[in-house]
Design an enzyme around this catalytic site. Structure first.
Site, PDB file in Angstrom:
ATOM      1  N   PHE B 120       0.866  -1.188   0.000  1.00 14.59           N
ATOM      2  CA  PHE B 120       0.000   0.000   0.000  1.00 14.59           C
ATOM      3  C   PHE B 120       0.896   1.230   0.000  1.00 14.59           C
ATOM      4  CE2 PHE B 120      -2.370   3.549   1.490  1.00 14.59           C
ATOM      5  CZ  PHE B 120      -3.611   3.389   0.907  1.00 14.59           C
ATOM      6  N   ASP B 229       9.154   3.198   1.833  1.00 17.65           N
ATOM      7  CA  ASP B 229       7.950   3.932   2.216  1.00 17.65           C
ATOM      8  C   ASP B 229       7.675   3.678   3.701  1.00 17.65           C
ATOM      9  OD1 ASP B 229       5.379   4.746   2.786  1.00 17.65           O
ATOM     10  OD2 ASP B 229       4.494   3.979   0.937  1.00 17.65           O
ATOM     11  N   LYS B 260       1.597  10.480   8.378  1.00 19.15           N
ATOM     12  CA  LYS B 260       0.898   9.968   9.571  1.00 19.15           C
ATOM     13  C   LYS B 260       1.508  10.467  10.895  1.00 19.15           C
ATOM     14  CE  LYS B 260      -0.736   5.766   7.278  1.00 19.15           C
ATOM     15  NZ  LYS B 260      -2.170   5.883   7.047  1.00 19.15           N
ATOM     16  N   THR B 284       1.758  24.342  -4.401  1.00 17.08           N
ATOM     17  CA  THR B 284       1.503  25.600  -3.686  1.00 17.08           C
ATOM     18  C   THR B 284       1.919  25.514  -2.224  1.00 17.08           C
ATOM     19  OG1 THR B 284      -0.326  26.154  -5.129  1.00 17.08           O
ATOM     20  CG2 THR B 284      -0.280  27.260  -3.006  1.00 17.08           C
TER      21      THR B 284
END
Lengths: 403, 403
Positions: B120, B229, B260, B284
């Site tokens: 994931f 990751d 997280k 941005t």
């Protein structure tokens, strides 16, 4: 301390302030996983902020952490809607479920999003496949074979060239329909059309309300969702909360995405664009409640101080000032254009443009470039008529140096 | 008021508090466009927070607004790095620049990211092409034809099955090399490999330090970037700040992404993964300075209260408790596993798993599911040994109801 706080937050009275501060602290230090554990007051805060300014025809909003995530998830919502429409029901086949796990059709179908040349919709890989404003955004990143239509290249002032501009818009609309048919034949049907009300990054390119109405009808005719990306135009700078309000439509879009001035990302959508099951449109944070809280206060100020009227007034003064300068410097300036304070002007060449940007900055005015040789004006909502005159004087001085 | 604030922020003394609050206010109400106008103190705040915990071999960090944006931009950094390596220089051709504007090669090249079954990595379209944990995440969303390797399916407890597990890991590593060669031959070279130190959403699947060392070497051998990751594993729950620290490597990765528990998204990277020009990795907001400020305070608490040691201690107690329960309910529980408090256990079937989750919730314990029939434990860092015993008692009661 209270007066310090009042600068940023228009709440009066100690108790109100205390309760605001205490809620704020909790919101700040407990970044919630909004999708599964939203704070108890979250629906109220959404009602006070984003849902108090829903675009026409839309009563639902999904917050997201940034503009790109807003558009990525809006695209996903359109793909899900489109596939369920194709199926005629919401139940995927076993083949759908197994093939999607390894990135293959039919589970991961060859659907496409139609976008426009000059568009900017973000920089994550789905968004980037619909972004076509500058090579530096896209270079070296794998993409999708999705259709790209020409965006009308209008002549300004719009009212002086209505016949020519209507012709140019008709040409682009015809191309849109051709592309939809062509991509359907290629086996990559267009699930949605995405467009900015004013192409910002791509050079402040405008189109008429008639163009957008026709495009909306083409989307409907071909069964594509219609996604209006208001990430840059939303929030009041055009003199209305949403730039698409200038089109005067009851049913302007299926999805409207936002970010930037709204402080949180997200998208509004019509009921039928709601994903059919939980966890299809989902991530850990799904936005940030502290930003909704700030937005609610910003909206209070916008309403109390009639800032949208101010923007309309100062926008007119700004555009008239740009017309005057354009007459004064015909070799250097052209194509002054704008809606509210969302204005731009073209400079004779890229080098002069960049020199003007630097010289203005040295005089305390922050301007931005867009397109090949445009300058975009993006003052905040408290930019008033007297600010326009201060600005025009400085801008005139800078231009005089480049004569 | 001060004591109220002290609950959330371990700053003592009125002046310190005043200056903290006043900075905080400014940070909160002026959400900056970090890429072009960062606040003056931004580098200091990065040094105090994210850069004080940089993974080995990495001195650079790029903040982002969420986990998916972190991975999307990490992928882009790997693609840019790979293409410049292919070119032998940083100057794109005219054909690169023009073709990328319409989503075509060579400007938008057919590069790929190798991921693992069960992985994931997020839900935006680039990330989603490397996510293979549940169909509901991927269904109906177009994807890329990228290679997917098997993730080792180990037997637990790991130390009792080291021979079988080493065999299984060797099988997966061989498949990785085969896929890299196959995709190069297909004209879609693997620019990067992305992997979680523990596959979380996919079912808390572990692999040995040797597996990750070999994978790192395979990446190096084939010229692929190696992206770890740590969006779910980073931040202390495994007993170390980064789960990859358990591998004991000086040079564990080229890119480490996070979100997280770190409160902000982002990624660390080795120097050569820095994009060669401004505005290639850009948006941005590029994160949110207020989250870095909170993270700095969280790190202070982690250090002052030795929370990583606490996690190691309470994690051992939790895993031992799960082993005991597994012995007590052999028909219902299996495969207890974990690192720190980052633990999981398998339940005999999906229905029983979901019933256990609901019953535990009714007793005030929030557990999550992962994989087909696992329960994952994700207590916060202040979960101490005595909490473990409270939890095990409740869990035992719930299990007894399902006997």
């Amino acid at each position: 301390l209270i007066s310090l706080y009042d600068i940023v937050c228009p709440l009066h009275g100690f108790h109100k302030w205390m309760s605001f501060l205490s809620f704020f602290q909790s919101t700040l230090v407990n970044r919630p996983a909004l999708g599964i554990l939203p704070p108890e007051n979250f629906p109220d805060k959404l009602t006070e902020s984003l849902l108090s300014m829903s675009p026409s025809g839309m009563t639902r909003v999904q917050t997201m952490a940034c503009g790109s995530c807003s558009n990525e998830n809006a695209f996903k919502a359109m793909f899900i809607w489109y596939r369920n429409k194709e199926r005629g029901h919401n139940t995927p086949s076993e083949e759908d479920l197994s093939s999607c796990m390894v990135n293959q059709a039919p589970g991961c179908p060859d659907l496409s999003i139609l976008s426009f040349m000059g568009a900017f919709h973000g920089r994550t890989m789905g968004c980037l496949a619909t972004t076509h404003s500058k090579a530096i955004h896209k270079l070296d990143v794998p993409s999708f074979d999705w259709p790209i239509a020409p965006f009308p290249r209008l002549q300004y002032p719009l009212e002086e060239f209505s016949r020519e501009n209507a012709q140019e818009e008709a040409r682009c609309l015809e191309e849109v329909e051709d592309l939809i048919v062509k991509w359907r034949q290629k086996g990559k049907p267009v699930a949605g059309i995405v467009i900015e009300p004013i192409q910002a990054e791509g050079g402040d390119n405008h189109a008429s309300p008639d163009f957008f109405k026709s495009l909306r009808n083409i989307a409907r005719k071909h069964g594509c969702a219609f996604h209006v990306d208001e990430v840059q135009t939303g929030g009041g700078a055009t003199g209305k909360m949403w730039a698409h309000e200038h089109w005067g439509m009851d049913d302007p879009a299926d999805i409207v995405s936002f970010s930037k001035k709204l402080l949180t990302g997200g998208y509004y959508h019509r009921d039928e664009l709601q994903a059919d099951k939980p966890y299809r449109i989902f991530n850990t944070w799904m936005g940030d409640p502290s930003k909704n809280l700030i937005l609610a206060e910003v909206l209070n100020v916008i309403r109390r101080e009639n800032l949208l009227e101010e923007v309309t007034r100062s926008g007119k003064a700004l555009l008239n000032g740009l017309y005057d300068l354009q007459a004064q410097y015909p070799g250097m300036l052209s194509r002054a254009r704008g809606q509210g304070t969302f204005c731009a002007i073209d400079i004779c060449d890229d080098a002069t443009r960049n020199s003007i940007l630097l010289k203005a900055r040295d005089k305390g005015v922050l301007l931005g470039g867009c397109g090949d040789r445009s300058i975009r004006f993006r003052p905040s909502l408290v930019f008033k008529e007297y600010h326009v005159h201060i600005f025009l004087n400085i801008f005139n001085e800078v231009l005089a140096q480049h004569k």
